[in-house]
Write a protein that holds these residues in place. Structure first.
Motif, PDB file in Angstrom:
ATOM      1  N   VAL A 218       0.842  -1.191   0.000  1.00 49.59           N
ATOM      2  CA  VAL A 218       0.000   0.000   0.000  1.00 49.59           C
ATOM      3  C   VAL A 218       0.876   1.240   0.000  1.00 49.59           C
ATOM      4  O   VAL A 218       1.874   1.313   0.716  1.00 49.59           O
ATOM      5  CB  VAL A 218      -0.968   0.002   1.204  1.00 49.59           C
ATOM      6  CG1 VAL A 218      -0.212  -0.079   2.527  1.00 49.59           C
ATOM      7  CG2 VAL A 218      -1.873   1.224   1.176  1.00 49.59           C
ATOM      8  N   ALA A 219       0.517   2.200  -0.864  1.00 44.35           N
ATOM      9  CA  ALA A 219       1.216   3.483  -0.908  1.00 44.35           C
ATOM     10  C   ALA A 219       0.534   4.468   0.023  1.00 44.35           C
ATOM     11  O   ALA A 219      -0.566   4.221   0.518  1.00 44.35           O
ATOM     12  CB  ALA A 219       1.236   4.013  -2.336  1.00 44.35           C
ATOM     13  N   ALA A 220       1.193   5.620   0.257  1.00 41.52           N
ATOM     14  CA  ALA A 220       0.697   6.605   1.228  1.00 41.52           C
ATOM     15  C   ALA A 220       0.324   5.896   2.519  1.00 41.52           C
ATOM     16  O   ALA A 220      -0.704   6.181   3.142  1.00 41.52           O
ATOM     17  CB  ALA A 220      -0.497   7.376   0.665  1.00 41.52           C
ATOM     18  N   ALA A 221       1.184   4.984   2.947  1.00 42.21           N
ATOM     19  CA  ALA A 221       0.855   4.070   4.042  1.00 42.21           C
ATOM     20  C   ALA A 221       0.854   4.736   5.405  1.00 42.21           C
ATOM     21  O   ALA A 221       0.371   4.143   6.369  1.00 42.21           O
ATOM     22  CB  ALA A 221       1.825   2.892   4.038  1.00 42.21           C
ATOM     23  N   ALA A 222       1.376   5.948   5.522  1.00 38.52           N
ATOM     24  CA  ALA A 222       1.328   6.649   6.803  1.00 38.52           C
ATOM     25  C   ALA A 222       0.077   7.507   6.932  1.00 38.52           C
ATOM     26  O   ALA A 222      -0.160   8.108   7.970  1.00 38.52           O
ATOM     27  CB  ALA A 222       2.565   7.522   6.982  1.00 38.52           C
ATOM     28  N   GLY A 223      -0.730   7.545   5.863  1.00 40.79           N
ATOM     29  CA  GLY A 223      -1.974   8.299   5.904  1.00 40.79           C
ATOM     30  C   GLY A 223      -3.090   7.493   6.541  1.00 40.79           C
ATOM     31  O   GLY A 223      -2.920   6.319   6.884  1.00 40.79           O
ATOM     32  N   PRO A 224      -4.267   8.098   6.691  1.00 42.20           N
ATOM     33  CA  PRO A 224      -5.359   7.413   7.393  1.00 42.20           C
ATOM     34  C   PRO A 224      -5.887   6.186   6.666  1.00 42.20           C
ATOM     35  O   PRO A 224      -6.309   5.224   7.314  1.00 42.20           O
ATOM     36  CB  PRO A 224      -6.435   8.499   7.505  1.00 42.20           C
ATOM     37  CG  PRO A 224      -6.132   9.454   6.399  1.00 42.20           C
ATOM     38  CD  PRO A 224      -4.653   9.452   6.261  1.00 42.20           C
ATOM     39  N   VAL A 225      -5.878   6.209   5.351  1.00 36.37           N
ATOM     40  CA  VAL A 225      -6.334   5.037   4.591  1.00 36.37           C
ATOM     41  C   VAL A 225      -5.237   3.975   4.550  1.00 36.37           C
ATOM     42  O   VAL A 225      -5.441   2.822   4.911  1.00 36.37           O
ATOM     43  CB  VAL A 225      -6.755   5.435   3.162  1.00 36.37           C
ATOM     44  CG1 VAL A 225      -7.114   4.185   2.345  1.00 36.37           C
ATOM     45  CG2 VAL A 225      -7.938   6.392   3.191  1.00 36.37           C
ATOM     46  N   GLY A 226      -4.053   4.369   4.126  1.00 37.92           N
ATOM     47  CA  GLY A 226      -2.969   3.403   3.954  1.00 37.92           C
ATOM     48  C   GLY A 226      -2.556   2.710   5.229  1.00 37.92           C
ATOM     49  O   GLY A 226      -2.282   1.509   5.233  1.00 37.92           O
ATOM     50  N   SER A 227      -2.513   3.446   6.345  1.00 34.40           N
ATOM     51  CA  SER A 227      -2.105   2.819   7.603  1.00 34.40           C
ATOM     52  C   SER A 227      -3.126   1.774   8.042  1.00 34.40           C
ATOM     53  O   SER A 227      -2.765   0.720   8.574  1.00 34.40           O
ATOM     54  CB  SER A 227      -1.917   3.871   8.700  1.00 34.40           C
ATOM     55  OG  SER A 227      -3.114   4.575   8.954  1.00 34.40           O
ATOM     56  N   ALA A 228      -4.414   2.055   7.800  1.00 29.56           N
ATOM     57  CA  ALA A 228      -5.445   1.071   8.137  1.00 29.56           C
ATOM     58  C   ALA A 228      -5.371  -0.137   7.214  1.00 29.56           C
ATOM     59  O   ALA A 228      -5.534  -1.278   7.657  1.00 29.56           O
ATOM     60  CB  ALA A 228      -6.831   1.710   8.065  1.00 29.56           C
ATOM     61  N   VAL A 229      -5.108   0.082   5.946  1.00 32.41           N
ATOM     62  CA  VAL A 229      -4.989  -1.028   4.992  1.00 32.41           C
ATOM     63  C   VAL A 229      -3.922  -2.014   5.443  1.00 32.41           C
ATOM     64  O   VAL A 229      -4.140  -3.228   5.509  1.00 32.41           O
ATOM     65  CB  VAL A 229      -4.667  -0.507   3.573  1.00 32.41           C
ATOM     66  CG1 VAL A 229      -4.202  -1.651   2.662  1.00 32.41           C
ATOM     67  CG2 VAL A 229      -5.880   0.172   2.965  1.00 32.41           C
ATOM     68  N   GLY A 230      -2.733  -1.495   5.756  1.00 30.41           N
ATOM     69  CA  GLY A 230      -1.641  -2.381   6.153  1.00 30.41           C
ATOM     70  C   GLY A 230      -1.931  -3.143   7.425  1.00 30.41           C
ATOM     71  O   GLY A 230      -1.634  -4.345   7.532  1.00 30.41           O
ATOM     72  N   GLN A 231      -2.522  -2.474   8.395  1.00 34.12           N
ATOM     73  CA  GLN A 231      -2.813  -3.143   9.668  1.00 34.12           C
ATOM     74  C   GLN A 231      -3.922  -4.186   9.515  1.00 34.12           C
ATOM     75  O   GLN A 231      -3.854  -5.270  10.110  1.00 34.12           O
ATOM     76  CB  GLN A 231      -3.194  -2.105  10.721  1.00 34.12           C
ATOM     77  CG  GLN A 231      -2.022  -1.205  11.129  1.00 34.12           C
ATOM     78  CD  GLN A 231      -2.449  -0.159  12.133  1.00 34.12           C
ATOM     79  OE1 GLN A 231      -2.439  -0.397  13.346  1.00 34.12           O
ATOM     80  NE2 GLN A 231      -2.840   1.013  11.653  1.00 34.12           N
ATOM     81  N   ILE A 232      -4.935  -3.885   8.706  1.00 32.66           N
ATOM     82  CA  ILE A 232      -6.001  -4.864   8.482  1.00 32.66           C
ATOM     83  C   ILE A 232      -5.459  -6.063   7.714  1.00 32.66           C
ATOM     84  O   ILE A 232      -5.819  -7.213   7.992  1.00 32.66           O
ATOM     85  CB  ILE A 232      -7.186  -4.224   7.738  1.00 32.66           C
ATOM     86  CG1 ILE A 232      -7.836  -3.160   8.630  1.00 32.66           C
ATOM     87  CG2 ILE A 232      -8.224  -5.278   7.342  1.00 32.66           C
ATOM     88  CD1 ILE A 232      -8.865  -2.294   7.914  1.00 32.66           C
TER      89      ILE A 232
END
Length: 345
Positions: free
Chosen positions: A154-168
């Motif tokens: 996931v790109a922009a992974a430190a943003g609100p969408v990307g960080s949730a994507v990686g953790q999920i």
């Protein structure tokens, strides 16, 4: 923080050509609006700033109508009811609303949702438990469908969408590779438990990505485009799934990118690798997924398996500058403008 005698509104003054500037906005003071029967007067506490707002500044056909010139910039808000003309809401109730870039706004009571501050901080209603979180949850699980052992990037992974994507993805048993801009954001991804965190600004980014995904990429959650997508495309596996929720690297473009037309390369990859490339807008999954999203994400936040970060800017007048920073990668986490006092803090 909020003047209780008049409203402050930020209007779209002109349409940007390329990067938006302060000249595209106009800040005005106006009398407080008055609610009619069935409506509530709301005091804005938090304004959410999100990349999609850049598209709404253009007069172009899209999935939603553009903001009209001279109108309040649109945006999700967390608000307090200060006057109610509907029996379903009382003065002092805290609600998820959509009054845009203004200190006060009127909405039909049926268009807002009451919040329970005992359940979660109210700011999360426009963040990890709101539109950004639901975008991550629905796009990843409905389109990406990560399986245990697969690799999710996931790109922009430190943003609100990307960080949730990686953790999920990690919660679902997949391997998560996050891409962000700068060492501080990379360090945050490592703290969140991403298996690998990469800096797309590094001169060795392409080689770093290749080394991070020795078995290729099964799911790529796309919200950026640009050179990150160029590096990812050759690494996609057969049957890879690519949910597309945004292309922030291209929002300020005024003409097609220079160089040869590479659409044939993309189409060839889609064909030969049987890739699923699917754009989506989060609201299309509300009926199927919103209830499970609220239940699961709340549970994950509660047990510490999903964490979030907020970047809060003080004062509505600072919203334009904060928005410019969002589009250039300066924000870190979910970007909010605190417009008025939060009674829960």
């Amino acid at each position: 923080m909020t003047d209780t005698t008049q409203n402050t509104r930020i209007l779209l003054a002109s349409r940007p050509h390329g990067e938006p500037t302060a000249d595209n906005f106009h800040i005005e003071r106006a009398p407080l609006p008055e609610p009619a029967d069935g409506e509530v007067l709301l005091r804005t506490i938090y304004l959410s700033l999100d990349p999609y707002m850049r598209g709404r500044m253009n007069d172009a056909k899209s999935y939603a109508a553009p903001v009209e010139l001279g109108s309040v910039m649109e945006g999700g808000t967390v608000s307090e009811v200060v006057e109610s003309r509907d029996d379903s809401l009382e003065v002092g109730d805290l609600v998820l609303s959509h009054v845009g870039w203004q200190a006060y706004g009127v909405q039909p009571a049926r268009h807002v949702r009451k919040l329970d501050p005992a359940r979660a901080p109210i700011s999360t209603a426009v963040g990890v438990l709101g539109m950004p979180g639901f975008t991550a949850y629905a796009g990843l699980l409905e389109i990406g469908r990560p399986q245990p052992g697969e690799t999710v990037v996931v790109a922009a992974a430190a943003g609100p969408v990307g960080s949730a994507v990686g953790q999920i993805a990690r919660i679902k048993g997949a391997r998560a590779v996050g891409i962000a801009g700068g060492p501080d954001k990379v360090a945050w991804l490592e703290e969140l438990g991403f298996d690998v965190a990469l800096d797309h600004r590094s001169p060795t980014f392409r080689a770093d990505l290749e080394a991070a995904v020795p078995d290729g990429i099964d799911v790529y959650f796309e919200n950026v485009g640009g050179h990150v997508w160029d590096a990812v495309l050759p690494r996609l596996n057969t049957y890879a799934r690519v949910p597309v929720c945004g292309l922030v690297a291209h929002y300020n473009e005024t003409e097609p990118p220079a160089g040869p037309d590479r659409s044939s390369r993309l189409m060839a990859a889609i064909l030969t690798k049987s890739i699923t490339l699917r754009g989506f807008i989060q609201h299309e999954f509300v009926k199927a997924r919103y209830r499970s999203f609220q239940e699961e994400v709340s549970s994950w936040i509660g047990d510490g398996s999903l964490r979030y970060r907020e970047d809060i800017v003080e004062g509505l007048d600072n919203a334009p500058d904060a928005f410019f920073g969002l589009l250039t990668g300066k924000s870190f986490g979910k970007l909010l403008v605190q417009v008025g006092t939060d009674p829960t803090r």
